[in-house]
Design an enzyme around this catalytic site. Structure first.
Site, mmCIF file in Angstrom:
data_model
loop_
_atom_site.group_PDB
_atom_site.id
_atom_site.type_symbol
_atom_site.label_atom_id
_atom_site.label_comp_id
_atom_site.label_asym_id
_atom_site.label_seq_id
_atom_site.Cartn_x
_atom_site.Cartn_y
_atom_site.Cartn_z
ATOM 1 N N GLN B 225 0.852 -1.192 0.000
ATOM 2 C CA GLN B 225 0.000 0.000 0.000
ATOM 3 C C GLN B 225 0.881 1.233 0.000
ATOM 4 O O GLN B 225 1.723 1.353 -0.860
ATOM 5 C CB GLN B 225 -0.960 -0.021 1.188
ATOM 6 C CG GLN B 225 -2.036 -1.075 1.070
ATOM 7 C CD GLN B 225 -3.043 -0.736 0.001
ATOM 8 O OE1 GLN B 225 -3.406 0.416 -0.166
ATOM 9 N NE2 GLN B 225 -3.481 -1.715 -0.756
ATOM 10 N N ASP B 226 0.731 2.129 0.965
ATOM 11 C CA ASP B 226 1.546 3.335 0.937
ATOM 12 C C ASP B 226 2.638 3.320 1.986
ATOM 13 O O ASP B 226 3.141 4.368 2.375
ATOM 14 C CB ASP B 226 0.652 4.565 1.106
ATOM 15 C CG ASP B 226 0.248 5.114 -0.243
ATOM 16 O OD1 ASP B 226 0.997 4.887 -1.207
ATOM 17 O OD2 ASP B 226 -0.807 5.756 -0.327
ATOM 18 N N ALA B 227 2.994 2.114 2.440
ATOM 19 C CA ALA B 227 4.075 2.045 3.423
ATOM 20 C C ALA B 227 5.414 2.254 2.712
ATOM 21 O O ALA B 227 5.532 1.991 1.524
ATOM 22 C CB ALA B 227 4.061 0.694 4.104
#
Lengths: 351, 610
Positions: B225-227
């Protein structure tokens, strides 16, 4: 097979209402307001309310839906011929004077009203000034005649300004052709069967049933109250369920029919259509605490005090409020501990 | 019905009020505009013809956003070469251009009447204005970030709000300031990819980010995801390290009746004394010394205040009033070093103390970072340097971004910046990324040539080796240099846990919020989920046992609540005098409800099922 069926059965104590509410409520959060994807299609579905506003309208049990529709199927001989279907549609389509006139000129001094007709609209509706004038004379009880340029002149013989104006207003609303409450009717063709049918923008379903050519067993309306009036509560339930299902399907939201029909059942179980909210379902709850916890807390508490009501703690909300185990799911099962002493005593007495 | 009458009269509205009519609106507005350009009327007046309403709107009121445009007449820009030269020599200034009708400011309404050419070459006979620079279509924040024209518009809006949350060097005199909260980056850098606006306002002097070496890759699923995954070696070398300042202040207030607060170490006899240990770090004057290490619960400012209610002092009778502790302590979950202490005086001549506490914020799991393209992410893993992927030259990225973050969001500028800044880093020159200055394709070619000249792949991709196994990755990975901002949302300021703790006095339910060591609310919808499962005991545990369970006594005879008389060793019903009572557990909120109903002179009774 037997096993499968048994597995699908709902267990006693299953909170079906809660699950149904969540299953309908969650997709509601991601629903789009009015949709616009019908652009360019000549159908009354294009102007119908859809999306969240429609769902709210249905669940709130609105007496007057914002876009009532009727789908009128025709008897076999009519369904196969376009001219005959068109003819039937003309008979149904509701035309009032205001739909076919350009303007009205009132002569208060002489008590005369000049109705300037819209020739184009007249042509489409296939009406003659003579028919209009006859209809007006009959409906309003005034003298009417066809004047120059195909206009209609009404002679009221009244010289009171107010009354003349009242007649003019009434004249504009006068039904010239068609059926009361039928709205505008339009012929469409079923893509699969090639059958012609009529879509109309009204909910005057009762009168439509008697129209020549209409198959009274296959008339549908999206107005649950109209269905209730004409066909009864079971029909209203079906309308509610199918309308909710259709609206959700339009937005590509999948909800099991079981949840939708449960909601429709709950709304109609009392024999009338009840809304979901404080005036309907919640309002008819038995528990004072459950009602007070939902809306209008003070009103319910005052009423309970004034009439000395009791709360038997049978519902979910009131039991959570006081901190008791809820009578649902694992809470419906009651365990009675065998009191060995009393048991033994009872046995002895028997002996 | 009746045909709508089209009025031939055109109304003129001044600041929204009708002041008259004109027969030829076009002639009227061109006259007003001509007068404004000549300086005969104020340059702040805007006039617009609204075709839909057939009205002329003249606006001269405050609060209109206006934007400067170069005036074009007869297909000719009025800003000539001679004028530009004069501007360069500083013989004339911007105000000269406005006064002489070369530049004018349009508001939202007048803009609707203008046909603006983006560039001088686009001017036609119909053009009325010329944009000062194509980049001027963007606002300030966006024009400081590179290549906004290559990104999707919503991303650009998000980028503008993230840039405002960046930690940086917000003021060079930060060590003299007492902000209630301040974040200062240790090593702010000027971005490798800059813009004309960024340079002209000298933003680099207050930079708010650092140039990260990035690789677009996955890392064992840690950057899903946006990690994002960051390099521990880089962090240890000071990457994105920052300071957090928090100011605690207090005042010696005066009260009616001549009483006042006093800064001092509270004596053990004061009401609400926190124990000797809490005050141990205070110096004689009752205030903490600079450079003292403090952690939660430590008192920073010792203060005693007079009692809140007069009645309390009557009881003691003596001259010595019982004082109340009103010290300021470090909030729960915080720690740091006292940076500075100042004493001052308020306008009301009372003493004021401000204590600034500093703490070092090293990037850690859960801290938030953002680029200038609306691509934000939270650190999910700080990888030991030896486990980071490395290039042929041994370069290890500072940050690994998941490739899925790019295509769906259409932030092409992200790649372009990384690519261009990499070329800039190779050349040793900061690059210009001002919007609309060059086509994207020609930029890619230009940067590619730089890469090739320095022995790099012209696509920006590089062969990387797995840091853990040492094996070559099967695919070449895109690497580059990207300006990243450390945003001020950091776990260390937000993290909080609780098992048991404080409860509210009124309802006996757990408190809410970090400052009050509160719990997380198990709300109505969460409750509905448990009910939907039919988990009746789980509902009861959450709503009663873990919340506001209260044991009460209920009279079997009359149904009112009773009490336990310990002297008589019996439970008593105060209403009917019965001793036949039963113990029940209910929620305190319900007990409160019963009490409140009683206060309305309504007597609720409870019948208990055995």
């Amino acid at each position: 097979m037997q096993n499968k069926r048994v597995n699908l059965e709902v267990q006693p104590g299953e909170p079906v209402g809660m699950v149904a509410a969540q299953s309908l409520g969650e997709p509601g959060t991601q629903m789009v307001l009015g949709t616009f994807h019908f652009a360019g299609i000549a159908s009354y579905a294009a102007i119908a309310t859809s999306g969240l506003p429609r769902i709210i309208e249905l669940l709130d049990a609105k007496k007057a839906p914002s876009s009532p529709l009727m789908r009128i199927m025709l008897k076999e001989s009519y369904a196969k011929s376009f001219p005959k279907a068109e003819e039937t549609a003309k008979r149904i389509s509701e035309i009032r004077l205001r739909d076919i006139m350009r303007r009205m000129v009132e002569n208060f001094a002489k008590g005369r009203i000049l109705v300037i007709l819209n020739q184009q609209a007249m042509q489409i509706a296939e009406l003659t000034p003579g028919q209009v004038s006859a209809k007006l004379a009959k409906q309003l009880g005034v003298e009417a005649r066809v004047g120059e340029h195909g206009n209609v002149i009404l002679h009221t013989h009244i010289k009171n300004l107010k009354e003349v104006r009242a007649i003019a207003v009434r004249a504009a609303k006068t039904l010239i052709n068609g059926i009361e409450g039928a709205g505008r009717a339009m012929v469409s063709q079923d893509e699969k069967t090639g059958e012609f049918y009529i879509d109309a923008t009204g909910n005057g379903i009762d009168a439509v049933l008697d129209v020549e050519g209409v198959d009274p067993t296959r008339v549908y309306t999206n107005d649950a109250f109209a269905a209730y009036r004409v066909f009864g509560i079971e029909a209203a339930r079906n309308v509610l369920a199918s309308e909710v299902a259709k609206t959700l399907k339009d937005q590509d939201i999948t909800v099991s029919d079981r949840h939708i029909t449960l909601v429709a059942d709950a709304m109609t179980a009392s024999g009338t259509i009840k809304s979901i909210g404080r005036h309907g379902l919640v309002g008819s709850k038995e528990s004072v605490f459950a009602k007070a916890a939902f809306e209008e807390t003070v009103k319910h508490l005052i009423n309970a005090a004034a009439f000395g009501q009791s709360d038997y703690m049978r519902g979910v909300t009131e039991n959570i409020l006081i901190g008791k185990q809820i009578p649902l799911g694992t809470g419906v099962v009651k365990l009675t501990i065998k009191n060995t002493q009393e048991h033994a005593k009872g046995r002895k007495e028997k002996e | 019905m009746a045909k709508a009458q089209v009025s031939t009269k055109c109304y003129v509205l001044l600041n929204g009020r009708s002041i008259g009519t004109v027969s030829d609106p076009m002639a009227y507005i061109s006259e007003v505009r001509a007068m404004r350009r000549k300086g005969l009327i104020s340059g702040e007046v805007n006039v617009a013809y609204i075709k839909k309403l057939n009205e002329v709107h003249v606006n001269a009121d405050r609060g209109r956003v206006r934007k400067p445009y170069i005036i074009v007449e007869n297909g000719q820009s009025k800003l000539t070469k001679e004028l530009l030269e004069k501007l360069d020599k500083k013989e004339i200034d911007f105000n000269y251009l406005i006064r002489n009708g070369i530049v004018e400011l349009l508001d939202a309404e007048e803009e609707e009447n203008a046909l603006v050419a983006m560039e001088e070459s686009e001017i036609t006979q119909e053009s009325t204005h010329l944009e000062a620079d194509p980049a001027a279509v963007f606002g300030f924040t966006i024009s400081t970030s590179p290549f906004p024209e290559t990104n999707a518009a919503p991303r650009e809006l998000m980028s503008a709000s993230y840039i405002k949350q960046a930690q940086g060097l917000y003021a060079t005199n930060f060590n003299l300031r007492y902000e209630s909260r301040a974040y200062v980056l240790y090593y702010p850098q000027a971005p490798m990819m800059t813009t004309a606006t960024y340079e002209s306002v000298k933003m680099a002097k207050h930079a708010s980010g650092q140039n990260f070496v990035i690789a677009v890759a996955t890392y064992y699923g840690y950057n899903m995801q946006d990690a994002i995954v960051i390099n521990k070696g880089a962090v240890d070398r000071g990457l994105a390290r920052s300071m957090f300042f928090k100011t605690y202040s207090d005042e010696e207030r005066r009260y009616p009746g001549g009483q006042k607060d006093t800064f001092k170490i509270p004596p053990a006899t004061t009401e609400g004394y926190l124990g000797e240990h809490a005050y141990s770090k205070l110096s004689e004057d009752g205030v903490i010394e600079p450079e003292t290490e403090v952690s939660e619960g430590d008192v920073l400012i010792g203060k005693v205040a007079p009692p809140r209610f007069l009645e309390e002092s009557i009881g003691t009778g003596g001259l010595e009033e019982k004082m109340r502790d009103d010290s300021v302590a470090l909030k729960p979950g915080e720690k740091g070093i006292v940076d500075d202490v100042i004493f001052s005086e308020s306008p009301g001549a009372t003493r004021i103390v401000k204590v600034r506490v500093r703490s070092i914020k090293i990037p850690e799991t859960g801290d938030k970072f953002g680029s200038r393209h609306g691509q934000k992410g939270v650190v999910a893993l700080v990888v030991p340097e030896e486990d980071m992927p490395f290039t042929e030259q041994g370069i290890k990225p500072d940050l690994i971004l998941n490739p899925h973050a790019i295509p769906g969001r259409m932030t092409f500028g992200y790649l372009l910046e990384a690519f261009g800044a990499k070329a800039g880093a190779l050349k040793g020159v900061r690059q210009d990324g001002t919007s609309f200055t060059q086509r994207g394709r020609s930029r890619v070619e230009e940067y590619g040539r730089v890469m090739e000249a320095h022995g790099f792949e012209k696509s920006g991709e590089e062969t990387l080796y797995n840091g853990v196994t040492g094996k070559v990755f099967g695919a070449k990975l895109f690497t580059g240099v990207l300006y990243y901002n450390r945003l001020h949302h950091m776990v260390s300021n937000k993290m909080q846990v609780r098992s048991r703790g404080t409860v509210q006095i009124l309802t006996h339910q757990p408190t809410e919020g970090k400052a009050r060591l509160g719990g997380l609310r198990f709300g109505e919808m969460e409750r509905d989920v448990l009910v939907g499962y039919g988990a009746s005991m789980a509902v009861k545990e959450r709503m009663l046992d873990q919340s506001d369970k209260a044991p009460i006594l209920i009279c079997r005879d009359c149904g009112s609540t009773g009490y336990r008389d310990f002297a008589k060793r019996a439970s008593v019903c105060p209403l009917c005098g019965s001793t036949n009572l039963v113990d029940v557990e209910i929620s305190y909120a319900f007990k409160l409800l019963l009490d409140e109903i009683r206060s309305l002179h309504i007597s609720p009774r409870i019948r208990v099922e055995e």
